[in-house]
Write an enzyme that holds these catalytic residues in place. Structure first.
Site, short mmCIF file in Angstrom:
data_model
loop_
_atom_site.label_atom_id
_atom_site.label_comp_id
_atom_site.label_asym_id
_atom_site.label_seq_id
_atom_site.Cartn_x
_atom_site.Cartn_y
_atom_site.Cartn_z
N SER A 55 4.41 1.29 2.69
CA SER A 55 3.99 2.07 3.85
C SER A 55 4.38 3.53 3.82
O SER A 55 3.87 4.32 4.62
CB SER A 55 4.54 1.42 5.13
OG SER A 55 3.91 0.19 5.37
N SER A 71 1.61 1.72 6.51
CA SER A 71 1.46 1.95 7.94
C SER A 71 1.81 3.38 8.36
O SER A 71 1.53 3.77 9.50
CB SER A 71 2.35 0.97 8.71
OG SER A 71 3.72 1.15 8.36
N LYS A 106 6.87 9.26 12.55
CA LYS A 106 6.06 8.04 12.64
C LYS A 106 6.30 7.36 13.99
O LYS A 106 7.44 7.23 14.43
CB LYS A 106 6.44 7.11 11.48
CG LYS A 106 5.63 5.83 11.39
CD LYS A 106 6.09 5.00 10.20
CE LYS A 106 5.27 3.72 10.07
NZ LYS A 106 5.69 2.92 8.89
#
Length: 529
Positions: A229, A205, A130
């Site tokens: 997320s 996210s 990420k």
């Protein structure tokens, strides 16, 4: 539990207003022709259909080279990324060089396979990361235009530990702006698409991670979760993910930093296509804190106590859970009872209807020294002055703002916050915490919906912004949760469920994930006919 008149009025008003704006949005939205929507190509390389655990074993045994595995994943990313826009910066050349060094190391190793497995359990296995995690030499922006050009100088501890275990990062993946929205979209990298339907969101996210994993462009990845997320992207893209008990996996060297009491609610954890990779990844990512979890303990599912909560009881802010998600959770209950001989007790906790208010209140609490959390507008303005939300909204209306609509709306919402938290909401949280801790104990597992619906279409969450409360409330309660896929639904989109355990009982939900993968089939190739 029935709603009172005021709550009914609030629910009606909220849904009427959002429905009105949604109608306007639909009117002005451009629609793609049906034949323009493309499907991802099917997986053809068998190396892409094996778990990280299996790949590591084959690499150690010289049945396949690390270069072959890394190249297979590079090829797949190049095939699917033009569709999903998940990987925003690659390091393919460096990864191939590292893979070649792995193959050389294995050739020269004299201690045998067992030595390699113990010292380097993920040796030669590709990894996606990420973008909010520091990965040395790679961008660290979380989609903020003003951070364009910022490059990480170190590795975040979980990334460093995975690299030390032999994993090879292939690149970094997209997030929502500043990691605070359930759609992975920003003006630096653009919008990421769902692996199963390009017109739908991958979640956020950690949406880039969810998308590239779901698309078989990665086998393992890492995410972070302060409101869902990890779990929402895993749910929407049909993969596994684990929100660890907070405080176990380090959150250092990530952006944006936490403030106030947010560190208590943030969890970092693994995301992957195969359930058997969750536990070994967590052991590695936890590093020196792995002893806090009973990850080496065998779990007898027949001796666990199982509970199911089908919905939040009717919140004014969230929409009802869809019939197909209610039905699949009911099927899980039926299979558990039939296969394991257990009794799954359905539970109603009335405080869950205040999930969004609890999450919103606790995210805004000051730390133990009385210092409030950093305002979102300040983060938006980094490294300069705080963003002025109203001005950004006006600029957005004429297409001139560097910020996304959700980021601007969040900054505006912050302006409405009262200085003192509601005693009523604090009481609801304390009651819910007490009930949940007593319910789960050290041998309880709870099934709870991941979201009220399957992956929504792009931008639609703007009109149902609080549905993430189904995941967010579990952050505030500090509980470990494993997100598990349960096949595909009516529209060919992934179904799933959250498996919740008591604090520090992560091994229980991970064990249930293995059972659910075997029972419901786990990840499905989105390109398959």
């Amino acid at each position: 539990m029935a709603l009172n008149r005021l709550e009914k009025a609030q629910t009606w008003l909220f849904r009427a207003v959002t429905a009105f704006f949604f109608m306007i949005f639909q009117f002005f939205s451009t629609r793609r022709p049906a034949d323009s929507v493309k499907k991802l190509p099917p997986v053809t390389n068998p190396l892409l259909l094996q778990s990280a655990t299996q790949l590591a074993k084959k690499i150690r045994r010289k049945e396949v080279s690390s270069v072959e595995v890394v190249q297979a994943y590079i090829d797949r990313i190049q095939d699917v990324n033009p569709f999903v826009n998940a990987v925003v910066k690659d390091r393919f050349a460096a990864a191939l060089q590292e893979a070649a060094l792995v193959d050389k190391l294995i050739e020269e190793e004299t201690g045998g396979e067992e030595v390699l497995e113990d010292r380097l359990p993920l040796l030669g296995v590709p990894l996606s990361v990420k973008e909010s995690y520091s990965l040395q030499g790679m961008p660290l922006t979380t989609g903020l235009m003003s951070r364009r050009g910022v490059v990480a100088s170190v590795d975040a501890p979980p990334v460093a530990l995975l690299k030390r275990s032999g994993a090879i990062p292939l690149g970094i993946t997209n997030t929502s702006e500043l990691c605070m929205w359930l759609e992975s979209h920003n003006h630096l990298y653009g919008i990421t698409c769902n692996a199963y339907d390009l017109e739908r969101i991958p979640g956020g996210s950690s949406g880039g991670e969810g998308s590239i994993l779901g698309a078989a462009g990665a086998v393992i990845g890492v995410g972070s979760d302060i409101g869902g997320s990890i779990r929402m992207p895993c749910f929407f893209n049909g993969i596994f993910g684990h929100k660890t008990t907070p405080g176990v996996v380090s959150s250092e060297n990530q952006y944006p930093p936490t403030s106030g009491r947010q560190e208590e609610y943030l969890s970092c954890g693994p995301m992957c296509r195969y359930a058997e990779d969750l536990l070994p990844m967590l052991k590695i990512m936890a590093g020196p804190n792995a002893h806090m979890l009973s990850l080496n303990t065998d779990v007898n599912l027949k001796k666990l106590r199982f509970f199911s909560i089908p919905h939040d009881g009717g919140s004014a802010y969230t929409y009802p859970v869809s019939k197909e998600l209610l039905d699949i959770q009911k099927k899980v209950v039926e299979r558990l009872e039939a296969d394991l001989g257990v009794k799954v007790q359905q539970v109603c906790l009335r405080e869950l209807r205040y999930s969004f208010q609890i999450w919103d209140t606790y995210m805004g609490l000051p730390d133990h020294e009385g210092k409030p959390p950093l305002a979102f507008a300040e983060l938006m303005g980094e490294p300069g002055r705080p963003a002025w939300a109203l001005w950004e909204l006006l600029k957005r209306m004429v297409g001139k703002s560097d910020h996304t609509v959700p980021a601007i709306m969040l900054a505006l919402l912050e302006m409405t916050h009262v200085s003192k938290p509601s005693p009523f909401i604090i009481h609801q949280k304390e009651e819910l915490q007490k009930k949940m801790d007593e319910l789960l104990g050290t041998d309880g597992v709870l099934l709870y919906p991941s979201h009220p619906r399957v992956a929504p279409k792009h931008h639609h969450p703007l009109f149902r912004p609080f549905d993430f409360a189904y995941t967010g409330i579990l952050n505030i309660l500090g509980l470990p949760v494993t997100q598990c896929p349960l096949g595909l639904g009516e529209e060919g989109l992934p179904l799933g469920v959250q498996v919740v355990a008591g604090k520090l009982q992560d091994h229980l939900s991970l064990a249930v994930a293995l059972y659910l993968e075997k029972t419901f089939g786990g990840w499905r190739d989105p390109g398959a006919e």
